[in-house]
Write a protein that holds these residues in place. Structure first.
Motif, short mmCIF file in Angstrom:
data_model
loop_
_atom_site.label_atom_id
_atom_site.label_comp_id
_atom_site.label_asym_id
_atom_site.label_seq_id
_atom_site.Cartn_x
_atom_site.Cartn_y
_atom_site.Cartn_z
N UNK A 22 15.57 47.86 -10.75
CA UNK A 22 14.50 47.16 -11.53
C UNK A 22 13.11 47.99 -10.94
N UNK A 23 12.95 48.24 -9.99
CA UNK A 23 11.74 49.00 -9.41
C UNK A 23 11.61 50.33 -10.19
N UNK A 24 12.82 51.01 -10.30
CA UNK A 24 12.78 52.34 -10.82
C UNK A 24 12.38 52.31 -12.43
N UNK A 25 12.87 50.99 -13.25
CA UNK A 25 12.35 51.04 -14.50
C UNK A 25 11.02 50.71 -14.48
N UNK A 26 10.66 49.62 -13.70
CA UNK A 26 9.19 49.28 -13.47
C UNK A 26 8.08 50.27 -13.14
N UNK A 27 8.46 51.13 -12.23
CA UNK A 27 7.43 52.11 -12.02
C UNK A 27 7.74 53.52 -12.40
N UNK A 28 8.78 53.76 -13.14
CA UNK A 28 9.04 55.14 -13.72
C UNK A 28 9.31 56.25 -12.38
N UNK A 29 10.04 55.79 -11.59
CA UNK A 29 10.43 56.39 -10.62
C UNK A 29 12.03 56.59 -10.46
N UNK A 30 12.68 57.92 -10.40
CA UNK A 30 14.19 58.00 -10.59
C UNK A 30 14.79 57.16 -9.47
N UNK A 31 16.01 56.30 -9.67
CA UNK A 31 16.87 55.61 -8.85
C UNK A 31 16.90 56.19 -7.57
N UNK A 32 17.48 57.57 -7.75
CA UNK A 32 17.87 58.16 -6.40
C UNK A 32 16.73 58.72 -5.46
N UNK A 33 15.66 58.77 -6.15
CA UNK A 33 14.31 59.28 -5.31
C UNK A 33 13.96 57.72 -4.54
N UNK A 57 7.67 46.39 -3.86
CA UNK A 57 8.24 45.69 -4.85
C UNK A 57 9.90 45.24 -4.50
N UNK A 58 10.19 46.67 -3.85
CA UNK A 58 11.91 46.48 -3.42
C UNK A 58 11.78 45.49 -2.17
N UNK A 59 10.98 45.52 -1.12
CA UNK A 59 10.69 44.83 0.26
C UNK A 59 10.56 43.39 -0.39
N UNK A 60 10.02 43.02 -1.55
CA UNK A 60 9.84 41.59 -1.92
C UNK A 60 10.95 41.06 -2.49
N UNK A 61 12.21 41.72 -2.61
CA UNK A 61 13.49 41.22 -2.86
C UNK A 61 13.88 41.52 -4.14
N UNK A 62 13.26 42.43 -4.77
CA UNK A 62 13.81 42.85 -6.23
C UNK A 62 14.75 44.23 -5.89
N UNK A 63 15.33 44.55 -6.98
CA UNK A 63 16.47 45.65 -6.80
C UNK A 63 15.74 47.14 -6.99
N UNK A 64 16.60 48.29 -6.55
CA UNK A 64 16.06 49.19 -6.89
C UNK A 64 16.15 49.59 -8.07
#
Length: 194
Positions: free
Chosen positions: A34-45, A25-32
């Motif tokens: 946004x990926x954190x919120x979408x996939x419920x994974x901590x931002x720092x992780x 999702x990040x490689x497709x051009x989205x921000x980290x």
């Protein structure tokens, strides 16, 4: 440390597939974020995993003392010894695990003072090796185990002669309370085997 640990946090609760999808999702051009919120994974992780290019599940908790192959070797040794009528007690298995780690220079957290692995390690070992359980074997006479044959009787009388030649015994010794059937105590053995 409690014997049955109950998880208190949601740390590392994401799956490997979630991480792979988030990195894509990040490689497709989205921000980290946004990926954190979408996939419920901590931002720092996500930031760290993206930088290291790692998408595997995190290993939480302490590192295991033995590898699966080493535990399998220990497990097969316990089964073998129980098959030849020399079952090990729980404390003997804990001592054997300590000695195994010491002789093979494996880093461990076992008690050096007591020279044995802990009860928690034993409980985890038994949980990982479901074919071994704590058993109370039937009390059996040593004569039944070794077999009563000509060779064994000859060895017995040879040993008896050696003992009597070295020590002087008084006649009419009281044999009350002497038994050939010993109480075996609890041992670890193969599950379901008599």
């Amino acid at each position: 440390m409690p014997r049955k640990w109950v998880r208190q946090t949601r740390r590392g609760s994401w799956t490997e597939q979630n991480m792979k999808d988030a990195l894509k999702f990040i490689d497709d051009g989205n921000s980290v974020s946004a990926a954190s919120r979408t996939f419920k994974i901590p931002f720092s992780t996500l930031q760290e995993r993206r930088k290291l290019n790692k998408d595997t599940k995190p290993l939480l908790g302490c590192k295991a003392t033995f590898t699966s192959d080493q535990e399998e070797a220990l497990s097969s040794r316990i089964k073998f010894l129980s098959d030849v009528f020399y079952g090990l007690s729980a404390n003997e298995v804990r001592r054997a695990a300590f000695e195994f780690a010491q002789k093979n220079n494996i880093p461990h957290r076992f008690s050096v003072h007591e020279r044995m692995a802990g009860k928690d390690w034993l409980n985890g070992f038994l949980a990982r090796n479901k074919t071994i359980s704590s058993r109370k074997p039937e009390a059996t006479s040593i004569n039944r185990i070794t077999g009563f044959n000509r060779e064994e009787v000859r060895k017995f009388y040879d040993n008896l002669e050696k003992v009597f030649s070295n020590i002087v015994y008084t006649p009419n010794a009281d044999e009350t309370g002497i038994t050939t059937v010993q109480d075996p105590g609890t041992i670890l053995a193969t599950k379901g085997k008599k």
